[in-house]
Design a protein around this motif. Structure first.
Motif, PDB file in Angstrom:
ATOM      1  N   ASP B 131       2.020  16.301  14.456  1.00  0.00           N
ATOM      2  CA  ASP B 131       2.272  16.816  15.794  1.00  0.00           C
ATOM      3  C   ASP B 131       1.069  16.764  16.714  1.00  0.00           C
ATOM      4  O   ASP B 131       0.358  17.754  16.914  1.00  0.00           O
ATOM      5  CB  ASP B 131       2.775  18.272  15.732  1.00  0.00           C
ATOM      6  N   GLY B 132       0.868  15.588  17.305  1.00  0.00           N
ATOM      7  CA  GLY B 132      -0.133  15.495  18.336  1.00  0.00           C
ATOM      8  C   GLY B 132       0.407  16.142  19.601  1.00  0.00           C
ATOM      9  O   GLY B 132       1.179  17.078  19.534  1.00  0.00           O
ATOM     10  N   ALA B 133       0.034  15.624  20.766  1.00  0.00           N
ATOM     11  CA  ALA B 133       0.565  16.207  21.997  1.00  0.00           C
ATOM     12  C   ALA B 133       1.386  15.185  22.768  1.00  0.00           C
ATOM     13  O   ALA B 133       1.693  15.381  23.922  1.00  0.00           O
ATOM     14  CB  ALA B 133      -0.581  16.719  22.861  1.00  0.00           C
ATOM     15  N   LYS B 134       1.772  14.099  22.105  1.00  0.00           N
ATOM     16  CA  LYS B 134       2.509  13.049  22.798  1.00  0.00           C
ATOM     17  C   LYS B 134       3.998  13.367  22.838  1.00  0.00           C
ATOM     18  O   LYS B 134       4.504  14.067  21.965  1.00  0.00           O
ATOM     19  CB  LYS B 134       2.319  11.712  22.070  1.00  0.00           C
ATOM     20  N   PRO B 135       4.680  12.854  23.852  1.00  0.00           N
ATOM     21  CA  PRO B 135       6.138  12.982  23.859  1.00  0.00           C
ATOM     22  C   PRO B 135       6.717  12.194  22.697  1.00  0.00           C
ATOM     23  O   PRO B 135       6.106  11.241  22.220  1.00  0.00           O
ATOM     24  CB  PRO B 135       6.542  12.357  25.195  1.00  0.00           C
ATOM     25  N   ILE B 136       7.890  12.576  22.261  1.00  0.00           N
ATOM     26  CA  ILE B 136       8.510  11.911  21.119  1.00  0.00           C
ATOM     27  C   ILE B 136       8.830  10.466  21.457  1.00  0.00           C
ATOM     28  O   ILE B 136       9.383  10.157  22.512  1.00  0.00           O
ATOM     29  CB  ILE B 136       9.785  12.652  20.690  1.00  0.00           C
ATOM     30  N   SER B 137       8.440   9.575  20.589  1.00  0.00           N
ATOM     31  CA  SER B 137       8.674   8.156  20.842  1.00  0.00           C
ATOM     32  C   SER B 137       9.990   7.720  20.222  1.00  0.00           C
ATOM     33  O   SER B 137      10.568   8.412  19.390  1.00  0.00           O
ATOM     34  CB  SER B 137       7.538   7.343  20.230  1.00  0.00           C
ATOM     35  N   VAL B 138      10.445   6.564  20.657  1.00  0.00           N
ATOM     36  CA  VAL B 138      11.703   6.054  20.146  1.00  0.00           C
ATOM     37  C   VAL B 138      11.635   5.883  18.627  1.00  0.00           C
ATOM     38  O   VAL B 138      12.565   6.232  17.906  1.00  0.00           O
ATOM     39  CB  VAL B 138      12.045   4.704  20.809  1.00  0.00           C
ATOM     40  N   GLU B 140       9.836   7.414  16.558  1.00  0.00           N
ATOM     41  CA  GLU B 140       9.659   8.678  15.865  1.00  0.00           C
ATOM     42  C   GLU B 140      10.987   9.263  15.422  1.00  0.00           C
ATOM     43  O   GLU B 140      11.048  10.193  14.630  1.00  0.00           O
ATOM     44  CB  GLU B 140       8.936   9.668  16.775  1.00  0.00           C
ATOM     45  N   MET B 141      12.057   8.697  15.979  1.00  0.00           N
ATOM     46  CA  MET B 141      13.416   9.049  15.575  1.00  0.00           C
ATOM     47  C   MET B 141      13.544   9.266  14.082  1.00  0.00           C
ATOM     48  O   MET B 141      14.255  10.138  13.626  1.00  0.00           O
ATOM     49  CB  MET B 141      14.343   7.925  16.015  1.00  0.00           C
TER      50      MET B 141
END
Lengths: 156, 156
Positions: B131-138, B140-141
């Motif tokens: 859990d970094g601070a990036k928005p969830i990527s495709v 990462e599904m």
DNA sequence: ATACATCTTGGAGCCGACTCCAAGTCAAAC
DNA sequence: GTTTGACTTGGAGTCGGCTCCAAGATGTAT
């Protein structure tokens, strides 16, 4: 060691949803009401981030918010009183999803055929004597005519 | 031999859509305006039934009416002027659909695991230091935690 | 103390995809 | 000749899923 907490903004960033959307999900009871700070601000924990990410993922599969609720129940608290019902619902949803996958698979095949052939379509040659008067059935989905010519194909 | 024609009611029955829906699709130019009888009633032919069935099938895959238009173009008239653009769009859609299939596949796996185990969930054990601070990527599904334990699975 | 950032609520508005309705036309059946 | 049925149109309403305010409370930096 004290548990890590997140603001709504951080939660939004972590999950790719907007703050408004997160509040909306709370309103329609897709997300549980979070704890609050003294000033009333929402406090999210790892568990909440997880749930919210799960929703964000489920969204990508195209299922409705209402249909997600069973999954959120299945992930998380195992309330024994609802086991049987939940199991049934889950199996039900499984079937639907499997169906949807096969519909999508056929679409991919359809596209592939079109791309390969440069798509001057085979056309509705009006020579097949089918078409009764029944409504289209779920199975009939596999009617994309071009596909019957091809052997089984796998994606990617 | 004269070509077989259908009323809107028959078309609705054949495709599983409602008459209202068919008229609606015409209004938003998803369906071409059909010929009319002298009294103004719509006349549908095999070609139209085919197109309408195609829409009905595409619907089951969960794509939007707007997104269907390229498919309707690909099936049918091959206007050379739009080949390149259409090919691009189709490839694009293909990618999205493949992605959606894999999301759905993971969902099925998720359900299967839950059903097999009787789902007293593995829980958010709070021990993974990601859990970094990036928005969830495709991509990462594929985070459904349970699934990493399992080998590749096939549906059905 | 004043500016700003971050949050809160309630409610309005929007878009997609229908769905329903009222009023009217037309053709065939009784 | 009126009733029945299948159609027509235009427009209003609905529902899901957001998205965007406006007004107000609180916290921190200058």
């Amino acid at each position: 060691m004290i548990e890590q907490t997140f603001t709504i903004k951080q939660t939004a960033e972590l999950t790719g949803l907007s703050e408004d959307t997160i509040r909306y999900y709370e309103k329609i009871k897709l997300l549980p009401p979070p704890d609050r700070k003294d000033n009333g601000h929402r406090v999210y924990r790892r568990k909440d981030i997880h749930t919210t990410k799960l929703i964000s993922c489920l969204k990508k599969t195209g299922i409705s918010l209402e249909a997600m609720k069973p999954f959120l129940k299945a992930s998380g608290n195992p309330d024994p009183a609802e086991y049987i019902e939940l199991t049934r619902t889950l199996k039900n949803h499984r079937e639907q999803i499997v169906e949807q996958i096969s519909s999508l698979q056929q679409l991919v095949d359809f596209i592939d055929v079109r791309l390969e052939d440069g798509f001057p379509s085979g056309e509705y040659s009006d020579q097949n004597p089918d078409d009764g008067a029944k409504p289209i059935s779920v199975e009939e989905m596999s009617y994309f005519p071009q596909l019957r010519k091809r052997a089984n194909r796998r994606i990617r």
